[in-house]
Every structure is written in structure tokens, then in C-alpha cells.
Design a protein around this motif. Sequence first.
Motif, PDB file in Angstrom:
ATOM      1  N   ILE A  54      17.990  -9.666 -16.623  1.00 21.86           N
ATOM      2  CA  ILE A  54      18.386  -8.262 -16.772  1.00 21.86           C
ATOM      3  C   ILE A  54      19.616  -8.214 -17.653  1.00 21.86           C
ATOM      4  CG2 ILE A  54      19.137  -6.207 -15.566  1.00 21.86           C
ATOM      5  CD1 ILE A  54      17.799  -7.547 -13.091  1.00 21.86           C
ATOM      6  N   TYR A  55      19.556  -7.313 -18.598  1.00 21.42           N
ATOM      7  CA  TYR A  55      20.680  -7.162 -19.503  1.00 21.42           C
ATOM      8  C   TYR A  55      21.644  -6.191 -18.844  1.00 21.42           C
ATOM      9  CZ  TYR A  55      23.148  -5.856 -23.765  1.00 21.42           C
ATOM     10  OH  TYR A  55      24.094  -5.603 -24.703  1.00 21.42           O
ATOM     11  N   ALA A  56      22.746  -6.713 -18.311  1.00 20.07           N
ATOM     12  CA  ALA A  56      23.671  -5.851 -17.586  1.00 20.07           C
ATOM     13  C   ALA A  56      25.040  -5.918 -18.238  1.00 20.07           C
ATOM     14  CB  ALA A  56      23.756  -6.280 -16.127  1.00 20.07           C
ATOM     15  N   LYS A  57      25.913  -5.037 -17.793  1.00 17.45           N
ATOM     16  CA  LYS A  57      27.257  -4.997 -18.355  1.00 17.45           C
ATOM     17  C   LYS A  57      28.007  -6.295 -18.093  1.00 17.45           C
ATOM     18  CE  LYS A  57      28.352  -0.147 -18.412  1.00 17.45           C
ATOM     19  NZ  LYS A  57      28.761   0.943 -17.561  1.00 17.45           N
TER      20      LYS A  57
ATOM     21  N   TYR B  30      14.552   7.884  -7.869  1.00 19.70           N
ATOM     22  CA  TYR B  30      15.694   7.144  -8.410  1.00 19.70           C
ATOM     23  C   TYR B  30      15.231   5.921  -9.183  1.00 19.70           C
ATOM     24  CZ  TYR B  30      19.432   3.710  -8.339  1.00 19.70           C
ATOM     25  OH  TYR B  30      20.313   2.744  -8.700  1.00 19.70           O
ATOM     26  N   ILE B  31      14.297   5.181  -8.576  1.00 20.72           N
ATOM     27  CA  ILE B  31      13.796   3.968  -9.241  1.00 20.72           C
ATOM     28  C   ILE B  31      13.132   4.321 -10.564  1.00 20.72           C
ATOM     29  CG2 ILE B  31      12.097   2.123  -9.061  1.00 20.72           C
ATOM     30  CD1 ILE B  31      14.040   1.402  -7.175  1.00 20.72           C
ATOM     31  N   HIS B  34      15.834   5.268 -13.223  1.00 18.81           N
ATOM     32  CA  HIS B  34      16.700   4.196 -13.685  1.00 18.81           C
ATOM     33  C   HIS B  34      15.921   2.989 -14.176  1.00 18.81           C
ATOM     34  CE1 HIS B  34      19.662   6.662 -11.729  1.00 18.81           C
ATOM     35  NE2 HIS B  34      20.604   5.964 -12.307  1.00 18.81           N
ATOM     36  N   HIS B  36      15.026   2.023 -17.026  1.00 20.59           N
ATOM     37  CA  HIS B  36      15.477   1.348 -18.238  1.00 20.59           C
ATOM     38  C   HIS B  36      16.823   0.662 -18.035  1.00 20.59           C
ATOM     39  CE1 HIS B  36      16.898   5.409 -18.079  1.00 20.59           C
ATOM     40  NE2 HIS B  36      17.811   5.168 -18.982  1.00 20.59           N
ATOM     41  N   LEU B  37      17.446   0.826 -16.865  1.00 17.73           N
ATOM     42  CA  LEU B  37      18.756   0.219 -16.633  1.00 17.73           C
ATOM     43  C   LEU B  37      18.708  -0.921 -15.636  1.00 17.73           C
ATOM     44  CD1 LEU B  37      20.816   3.477 -16.355  1.00 17.73           C
ATOM     45  CD2 LEU B  37      20.485   2.034 -18.344  1.00 17.73           C
ATOM     46  N   SER B  38      17.823  -0.803 -14.650  1.00 18.92           N
ATOM     47  CA  SER B  38      17.809  -1.777 -13.564  1.00 18.92           C
ATOM     48  C   SER B  38      16.360  -2.159 -13.288  1.00 18.92           C
ATOM     49  CB  SER B  38      18.449  -1.157 -12.328  1.00 18.92           C
ATOM     50  OG  SER B  38      17.711  -0.024 -11.957  1.00 18.92           O
ATOM     51  N   PRO B  39      16.137  -3.175 -12.461  1.00 19.37           N
ATOM     52  CA  PRO B  39      14.760  -3.538 -12.142  1.00 19.37           C
ATOM     53  C   PRO B  39      14.019  -2.360 -11.539  1.00 19.37           C
ATOM     54  CG  PRO B  39      16.239  -5.204 -11.351  1.00 19.37           C
ATOM     55  CD  PRO B  39      17.086  -4.096 -11.843  1.00 19.37           C
ATOM     56  N   PHE B 109      23.391   1.408 -20.923  1.00 22.56           N
ATOM     57  CA  PHE B 109      23.867   1.602 -19.546  1.00 22.56           C
ATOM     58  C   PHE B 109      24.194   3.044 -19.223  1.00 22.56           C
ATOM     59  CE2 PHE B 109      25.415  -2.566 -21.040  1.00 22.56           C
ATOM     60  CZ  PHE B 109      24.410  -3.306 -20.477  1.00 22.56           C
TER      61      PHE B 109
END
Lengths: 111, 146, 502
Positions: A54-57, B30-31, B34, B36-39, B109
Motif C-alpha cells: 500500500i502506498y501510504a504517507k 466508507y470502504i 476510501h 483509492h486510499l486504503s485497502p 491521500f
Amino acid sequence: MLYFLCLILFCVGLYGVLRKRNLVKMIIGLGIMEYAMNLFFVLLGYRFDGRAPIYAKDQEILNMVDPLPQALVLTSIVIGLGVTALVISIAVRIYEKYGTFDITKIKRLKG
Amino acid sequence: MRNNPETGMTLIVKTITRLTVGLILLFGIYIILHGHLSPGGGFAGGVIVALSFVHLMLAFGKDIAVSRVSKNLASNLESIGALMFLSIALLGFLGGSFFLNILPKGTPFNLFSAGIIPLCNIAIGIKVGVGLFAIFLALVVLERSK
Amino acid sequence: MNNTTIIPLFVIIPLAAAFLISLVGKFIRRSSETIIFISSLVLLVFSLYARFLLNSSAGKIMIYKIGGWAPPFGICMVLDGLSCFMLITVNLIAFFVAVYSLSYMEQYTDKPKFFTLFSLMVCGMNGLIITGDLFNLFVFLEIASIASYALVAFGTEAEELEASFKYAIMGSVASAFIFIGIAFLYSFTSTLNMADMARVLSNKQNEWVIPFVGVLFLMGFGLKSALVPFHAWLPDAHPSAPASISAMLSGVLIKTLGIYSLIRIFFNIIGPTQGYLTVLMFLGAISMIVGVVLALSQWDLKRLLAYHSISQIGYVVLGIGLGTPLGVLGGLFHLFNHSVFKSLLFLNSGAVDYATGTRDLKETGGLGKLMPVTAKTNLVASMSIAGIPPFNGFFSKAIIIIACLEKGNFGYAICAVIGSILTLASFMKVQKFAFLGEIKDKFKNIKEAPFAMLFSMVCLAIICIFGGLMLIPSLRFFLDDAVAVILKGTGYASVVLEAAAK
């Protein structure tokens, strides 16, 4: 070593499909087979001390496990879901028509 | 949700379901948003949304869940979800290529970033959510019809 | 907007048609028929137009990069001679079957659902043909397979459900093998693009991975295309479906899912070695003989046709397995011809079923007087499949047999001749019991099939008669380009990568 586990799981599923007489057990065998191959594919992309891709901050792209197999396995799970749903609904209809789940009694088609 | 003791499970199950089902639905949304940001993403979120309806159906019996989302509505929404996904992909032709990400990417993000990916997730979420619920509904109806 | 934009349309149009039908089909009367007719007509026109574009493009190859990502990383779609050949075959049959279904499906309820599944199946097949990515191929293969499982069970009678269950289980096992094969190839080459994979494989040496993967793919695609050791599901599944779907399944589905994928992987990715070719030839010869022998003893019209599908697939595999230019040409030409005449035969059996309500050859008879058009188209198709000279089946079978002799495989040539003779015998039986002889009393009042059904049957019969013309030099580019792609083997990689780099 883990690969052999997948092989064993796959063989268990194949046994279920080929050897069991109950339609529902055959479907379960199919499911086990699908899980075995998904597990195998995810394992192929694994590396030791890897982390989730996962590309995270504030994190560098280092030591990630291979993300591609995970995406592919997700697709494969969806396909498996579709097949299982279809096969189960067919099995339910078969039960309505024949009144049994036993494949030795479901033999109206000649070989 | 009327409390009809004739259908569904016991009072305990019904009370807990009434408390949690909204949360489950919210979590699914919520899932999806989000993705594109989290699993997670469209498929996982859609399954959770579908599970909230399945939960409702198990606890209160078939009729209440069907009164919320009927089978026709479910299958129509499913087609709409698929067409939405396809038209998002077709939008890429405006930029010159199928599936091209034509919207501005934004900063990573943030919730509003990544161009068309959140839109795709929403479309998939709709499709998977109602699709899975329709499968469940079809199997239950099939069983009752005997 | 350049020429290559046409490539993704082969997936977009049927997919959009499928979901539009399921959305509006229930509310607006006859909308599903309109949509399916327009979409399949457009697909047919586009596939012919793609052939025209391909002629004018450099190197006879067109690449489409989805989302603008360059091939080794993104998914690409490849249109070359072989894909174009298969696209035209699939969309031609799909168009005529769709027209036929407009009338034929009146006897079933819920036409919108039928046309939705039909469109999804066409989408799966078109996608499988044009994709250049191995996993994408698997996904489209599953789309087409799942749609076909559901279509086989469409009538929801006891036999149909049983056949569909059997088909679905066998098909899923086949998919499992294919998936594991793809997993091995991915772990070995670290890429999923077919061209890139071929390039990596040609640079790497490994003793066991390639044969192992080859066996997995052979099992998987062999099951999908019903080669003889894996054929058990076909004679159940194909007759149980509605006649128009039998025509699709026997006509194009087993070829696209089985033969085309087999060719792509064995010839263009792994690279043909003598070992694989021998196995293919052997399987082809067995299928040819076993299929036709089992067909001889059948009395159910559609079941008989299904066994003949196994036998004719044997011819195609034998031709391609020879590996010589002439053999591959014969195999591909037979593939096209078989699609045409086997669909026609299934559509005819559907017309007989529609008119009389039975498919048992012992009960029918004398239908030739009451259903003159069906009888004539059936005669044309039977002559084609048996390989009687002016019809297209003769030319392709002759080419395959000559290619066998040329390569010195006399045994296989004799097998092919025997198979052809037995096919003739079996179709004489069909003609005699179905269309000649005395009319039974209970069938005195039957009518000829409706216009839409007759239209597709007559058109397909005309293609059967004039199909042999495809061998004349000015039209041969259609086949020759496809043959060239196969014979190029792993050279496919450099062609695709060069075209993609532009």
C-alpha cells in the motif's frame, strides 16, 4: 513447504469433486480447490519480511510483496463467487426436480 | 421495522440487528469511498453493504428486507451499476483512450483525488452490493417456493 | 481517434447491449429484440471493417493500449490476422443465431434474460480473441463460460439442469488448471503480457516448468474444447441448451475457448516443439474416430450433432497439430467451415423441434414435404459436413488429408478418410429418418418455421455452398494472414512489441 500445503489442499478439493456423490459436497470441493489455487498464487508473490503493498504517507516503496498476484486473486475470487452462486442455484433446482442430491440417482441423461 | 414475533429470530437478535445494521451499511460505504486510499474498494465495500441487507433479512424474515430493496429494484440497480462503470470507462475516449483517467488527479491521500478511480469504485460498489443481495434473495425465494 | 479505436468496441458493444437489455427489456416490449439485432449487426459490420483496416495497417497488426499504458505494464489488445479471422467467424455466427433466436425463443419465457446472457457470451468470446494479456484471457474465458453454463440450464427442465451442473463442474475444474498454469508462467517470467512472456521464455532455459505448464494448459483447454479424453460433458450440455445456443456452443464457443487459446499459448507463447505437435495430432485423430463412432448409434438428433462436433474438432486439431503451412491452413479453414455448417445443422434441428416438438429420429419422418426449406438447408449442411465436393467441407478436409500425406503421416490420413465416410453414413441416416419417407399422422398439420429462422438458415446454407471460394487467391489473404501468425510462432513477441513501441 507451503507450496506443498497448497498442493494437498488442491488434491483434497479435486477428491471432493470427483469422488463425492452429494452435489453439495461436490460444490464444497470446488470451493476448496479455488481457495487452494488462490492461496498458491498469493504465495508466489510473497517475499520474506515484506509488507503490504500500500502506498501510504511517509513510507518508502521498499520490501513490498508483489501486489499483482493479489489483484489477480481478487478477480479470481469474484469469478469463484459467480460460479459458486450459479452452481448452487442449479443444485437447488435439481433438488426440486429429482428430490435428491445423490448423483447416482440423477441419471436421466444417458452417457 | 415492526416487531413482529411471527417472523424472524428472537428478540435479542432483532434488537442487536437494529443497532448494528446501520453501522454495517455505513462501514461498507466508507470502504467504498476510501477504496483509492486504503485497502478495500468497490468489491469489498459492496459485499459489506450486501451483508447488511442479508443481516436484516436473517433477523427479521424475508418480507422486511424485501420491502426495503425489492428484487426488481435490485436487478435494475445492478444493471445501472454496470452501465455506470462502462460509461466511466467510455469517458476515457474523450481523452483519446478507453479507460483513460481523464479527471484531474489531485493530491495523493486526499479523499477527492485519483481521478476516475473513486467513481469506478462507487459503480462497482453498487453493482456488487445489490448483485450479491439479489443472489441471496433468489436462493431464498427459490427455497420457499417448494 | 485513430483506426485502433475499433478494437475495444468489440468488448464494449456486447457488454453495453447486455446490461441495457436487462435494464429496459422488462419495461418496453420488443426492446430486447431490437437491441440484440442492432448490436450483433454492428459487431458483424465492424469485424469485417477491422479486416479491411488490418490490410491497410503496417505489418498487419494493430495494438490498442488500454488507458494509454504501454504494453509490458498495461493491458493491451492485439488485432492480428488470427484474431481477425476468429472475430469474423464468431460475429458472423452470432449475428445469424441472434436473428434466428428472435423467432425461436418465442416458446420460452423471459426473452430479455436470454438475450442478456447471449450478449455476455459474445462479449466474453470477443474479448478473449482480441486480448493480449494472459490473465485478461482467463477473465474473458470465465465470462463466456459462466454465461454458457447459465444458458445450458435456461429451460430449467430436469435434464437441462443435470447437464448444466455437469458442464459447470467440468468447466470449473478446467478453469482451475488454466489458472494454475497462468500462476506458474507468471512466477517464471514475472509478466502477464503474452508478447513479453514469449520474449522472456525464449531467453530463459528451464527443464521442467514449460512441459509442466504445457500439460496443465492442455488439460484445461482440452476440457474446454472437448478433445476426446475430456469430452464427457459435451454430448450432454450441447443438446440440452435451446437450439440457438447449441449452435453457438458447438459452432464457436468450443473453438474460441479451446482451440484459439490453445493455438495462442502453444504456438505464440511457448513455441511449438515436435512433442506438443505429436500430442495434438494424436488427440485430434482419436477425437475424430471416437466422436463419429459414438455418433453413429444416436437417435436423438441434437445428441448426434453434438458427437459430430467432437469428431470435427478432431479434424481441426489434427490439421493444426501437423504444423506445416498446408496443415494449419486446412485446420483453420475447417474451423471456419465447421462453425458455419454445425451452426446450420443445430438451427435446422431447432426448426424440426419447433415444428414437431420432438428430436427423436424414430418418431419423425417425411418432413421434407412439409418443411421444404429446412430439408434443403439440412441437405446442404449434411453434404458439407460429410465432405461432398462442391461444398466447403470438402475443401478443408481435402487440404488436411493432403497435408497429412505430404508430411508422411499415412495413418492419420487414413483416420481422416474413415472419419469422413462414417460422417456421411451418419448423416444419410438423419436425412432418411427426418426428411424422407412417409409422414406420420400426428405431424400432418405442422408448418414451416417462421421467416427469421428461415432467413438465417438460408444465409448460412449459401455460405456453405460458396465457402470453398475462400481458397481462390484474391480472397485467400483472410486465411493466409491467420496462418502466417501461427507459423511465426514465438516471433509473435517481437512483432507485437515493435508495433506497441510506435
